[in-house]
Design a protein around this motif. Sequence first.
Motif, short mmCIF file in Angstrom:
data_model
loop_
_atom_site.label_atom_id
_atom_site.label_comp_id
_atom_site.label_asym_id
_atom_site.label_seq_id
_atom_site.Cartn_x
_atom_site.Cartn_y
_atom_site.Cartn_z
N LEU A 69 -11.26 1.49 -0.54
CA LEU A 69 -12.36 2.08 -1.28
C LEU A 69 -13.29 0.97 -1.79
O LEU A 69 -12.98 0.28 -2.75
CB LEU A 69 -11.81 2.91 -2.45
CG LEU A 69 -12.70 3.99 -3.04
CD1 LEU A 69 -11.91 4.86 -4.02
CD2 LEU A 69 -13.93 3.42 -3.75
N VAL A 70 -14.41 0.80 -1.10
CA VAL A 70 -15.38 -0.24 -1.45
C VAL A 70 -16.68 0.38 -1.98
O VAL A 70 -17.57 -0.33 -2.42
CB VAL A 70 -15.68 -1.14 -0.23
CG1 VAL A 70 -16.39 -2.43 -0.64
CG2 VAL A 70 -14.41 -1.50 0.52
N ALA A 71 -16.78 1.70 -1.91
CA ALA A 71 -18.02 2.38 -2.28
C ALA A 71 -18.42 2.08 -3.72
O ALA A 71 -17.58 2.01 -4.61
CB ALA A 71 -17.87 3.89 -2.09
N GLY A 72 -19.72 1.91 -3.93
CA GLY A 72 -20.22 1.66 -5.28
C GLY A 72 -21.34 0.64 -5.25
O GLY A 72 -21.67 0.07 -4.20
N VAL A 73 -21.91 0.40 -6.41
CA VAL A 73 -22.99 -0.58 -6.55
C VAL A 73 -22.38 -1.96 -6.74
O VAL A 73 -21.42 -2.13 -7.49
CB VAL A 73 -23.87 -0.23 -7.77
CG1 VAL A 73 -24.92 -1.30 -8.00
CG2 VAL A 73 -24.54 1.12 -7.54
N MET A 101 -18.02 -5.31 -16.13
CA MET A 101 -18.03 -4.14 -17.00
C MET A 101 -19.41 -3.47 -17.06
O MET A 101 -19.51 -2.29 -17.37
CB MET A 101 -17.57 -4.53 -18.41
CG MET A 101 -16.10 -4.86 -18.48
SD MET A 101 -15.05 -3.52 -17.80
CE MET A 101 -13.46 -4.34 -17.76
N ASP A 102 -20.47 -4.22 -16.75
CA ASP A 102 -21.80 -3.62 -16.68
C ASP A 102 -21.86 -2.53 -15.61
O ASP A 102 -22.69 -1.63 -15.65
CB ASP A 102 -22.86 -4.68 -16.36
CG ASP A 102 -23.08 -5.65 -17.51
OD1 ASP A 102 -22.83 -5.27 -18.66
OD2 ASP A 102 -23.51 -6.79 -17.24
N LEU A 103 -20.97 -2.62 -14.66
CA LEU A 103 -20.97 -1.68 -13.54
C LEU A 103 -20.21 -0.39 -13.84
O LEU A 103 -20.27 0.56 -13.06
CB LEU A 103 -20.31 -2.33 -12.31
CG LEU A 103 -20.96 -3.59 -11.74
CD1 LEU A 103 -20.08 -4.16 -10.65
CD2 LEU A 103 -22.34 -3.31 -11.22
N LEU A 104 -19.52 -0.38 -14.97
CA LEU A 104 -18.56 0.70 -15.23
C LEU A 104 -19.17 2.09 -15.10
O LEU A 104 -18.68 2.93 -14.33
CB LEU A 104 -17.96 0.52 -16.63
CG LEU A 104 -16.90 1.55 -17.03
CD1 LEU A 104 -15.66 1.37 -16.19
CD2 LEU A 104 -16.56 1.41 -18.50
N LYS A 105 -20.23 2.36 -15.84
CA LYS A 105 -20.78 3.71 -15.87
C LYS A 105 -21.37 4.10 -14.52
O LYS A 105 -21.29 5.26 -14.09
CB LYS A 105 -21.82 3.84 -16.97
CG LYS A 105 -21.22 3.78 -18.37
CD LYS A 105 -22.26 4.00 -19.44
CE LYS A 105 -21.64 3.96 -20.83
NZ LYS A 105 -22.65 4.16 -21.90
N VAL A 124 -8.27 -0.28 -3.79
CA VAL A 124 -9.56 -0.19 -4.46
C VAL A 124 -10.19 -1.58 -4.54
O VAL A 124 -9.52 -2.55 -4.92
CB VAL A 124 -9.41 0.41 -5.87
CG1 VAL A 124 -10.77 0.48 -6.57
CG2 VAL A 124 -8.78 1.80 -5.79
N VAL A 125 -11.47 -1.66 -4.18
CA VAL A 125 -12.21 -2.93 -4.21
C VAL A 125 -13.40 -2.85 -5.18
O VAL A 125 -13.88 -3.85 -5.68
CB VAL A 125 -12.69 -3.32 -2.80
CG1 VAL A 125 -13.42 -4.66 -2.80
CG2 VAL A 125 -11.52 -3.37 -1.82
N THR A 126 -13.84 -1.64 -5.46
CA THR A 126 -15.02 -1.42 -6.30
C THR A 126 -14.82 -1.98 -7.71
O THR A 126 -13.76 -1.78 -8.32
CB THR A 126 -15.33 0.09 -6.40
OG1 THR A 126 -15.42 0.62 -5.08
CG2 THR A 126 -16.63 0.33 -7.14
N ASN A 127 -15.82 -2.65 -8.23
CA ASN A 127 -15.77 -3.20 -9.59
C ASN A 127 -16.35 -2.24 -10.61
O ASN A 127 -17.19 -1.41 -10.27
CB ASN A 127 -16.54 -4.53 -9.65
CG ASN A 127 -15.71 -5.69 -9.15
OD1 ASN A 127 -14.53 -5.80 -9.48
ND2 ASN A 127 -16.33 -6.57 -8.38
N PRO A 128 -15.92 -2.33 -11.89
CA PRO A 128 -14.89 -3.22 -12.41
C PRO A 128 -13.51 -2.79 -11.91
O PRO A 128 -13.10 -1.64 -12.10
CB PRO A 128 -15.01 -3.09 -13.93
CG PRO A 128 -15.67 -1.78 -14.14
CD PRO A 128 -16.56 -1.55 -12.96
N LEU A 129 -12.81 -3.70 -11.29
CA LEU A 129 -11.68 -3.41 -10.43
C LEU A 129 -10.55 -2.65 -11.11
O LEU A 129 -10.07 -1.63 -10.60
CB LEU A 129 -11.18 -4.73 -9.83
CG LEU A 129 -10.16 -4.73 -8.68
CD1 LEU A 129 -8.75 -4.47 -9.15
CD2 LEU A 129 -10.56 -3.75 -7.60
#
Length: 306
Positions: A75-79, A88-92, A116-121
């Motif tokens: 799972l790499v999907a995300g910004v 943590m800025d990426l959390l929301k 899972v690869v998406t951050n925050p990990l």
Amino acid sequence: MKITVIGSGKVGASAALNCGLRELANEILLLDIVQGLPQGEAMDINHQLSECGSDSLARGSNNYEDMRGSDYVVLVAGVGRKPGMTRMDLLKINAGIVKDVAGKIASFAKDATVIVVTNPLDPMTYLAMKAIGSSSKQKVMGMGGMLDLSRFKSFIQEATGVSRESIQAMVISEHGENMLPLTRFSSIGGIPLHDFISKEKAAEIFEKTRKVAAEVIALKGATVYAPGNAVATMVESMARDKKTVIPVSAYLDGQYGVSDLCIGVPAVIGAGGVEKVIELKLDGAEQDVFNKGVASVREAIKALPL
């Protein structure tokens, strides 16, 4: 054997390519919502795999139902993290994406082991585990520690000048500002690292490892190759039941005095996923950093749409 990589950007494509080069699956599926992107990446990857003699076949799709029958889902999907941003800025932003994608995994590939690869990990790993289902605690893990370890070993090599093959090391805790490179548990050819370097140099390596991700991102925009390799190493340990001891973000249920949280720890990774979490005896300073990581992840979890 089938591997699905959800998210066909640079990191997802790197993960697919590394898995293909190691021939870890007959089929490697790249999934993405962007029309044409996963198909184009699959074509490019197949051209390299063909020349290398690998019989893994990559293909691209925009249809989540195509992940049916997957043994492993990455799972790499995300910004992605941008220069100047903390994880943590990426959390929301990424929490909604991960919850949605995890729901699709539960629908179409509920028996797959998930990386899972998406951050925050660490909070994203926890969120994915909860969204996929309560029976998935050993079959959902995060990639962060393996990536941090690759950076740590690189700095150890720079400081000592020895072959990278001789270096054993470990990084635990949060994949982020509170990661814990364990110089005390690192060695060269079985000889403690501290026999090769001073305490001052060890402290320097410690800080470099914690800060280097932001430096790479500032210079080139994203980390790509080391994450792709880290994913492939984790998949290989499971697909071939190697039972390698790897630092991963795993669900803790009392280990390290922590419960109901995912964070980086050394674990035996085999056909059953996270087969055993290894508890290290941390000293006072190490425990303090680990506790900060736990507190940071727990605070992030409070903001998740569980």
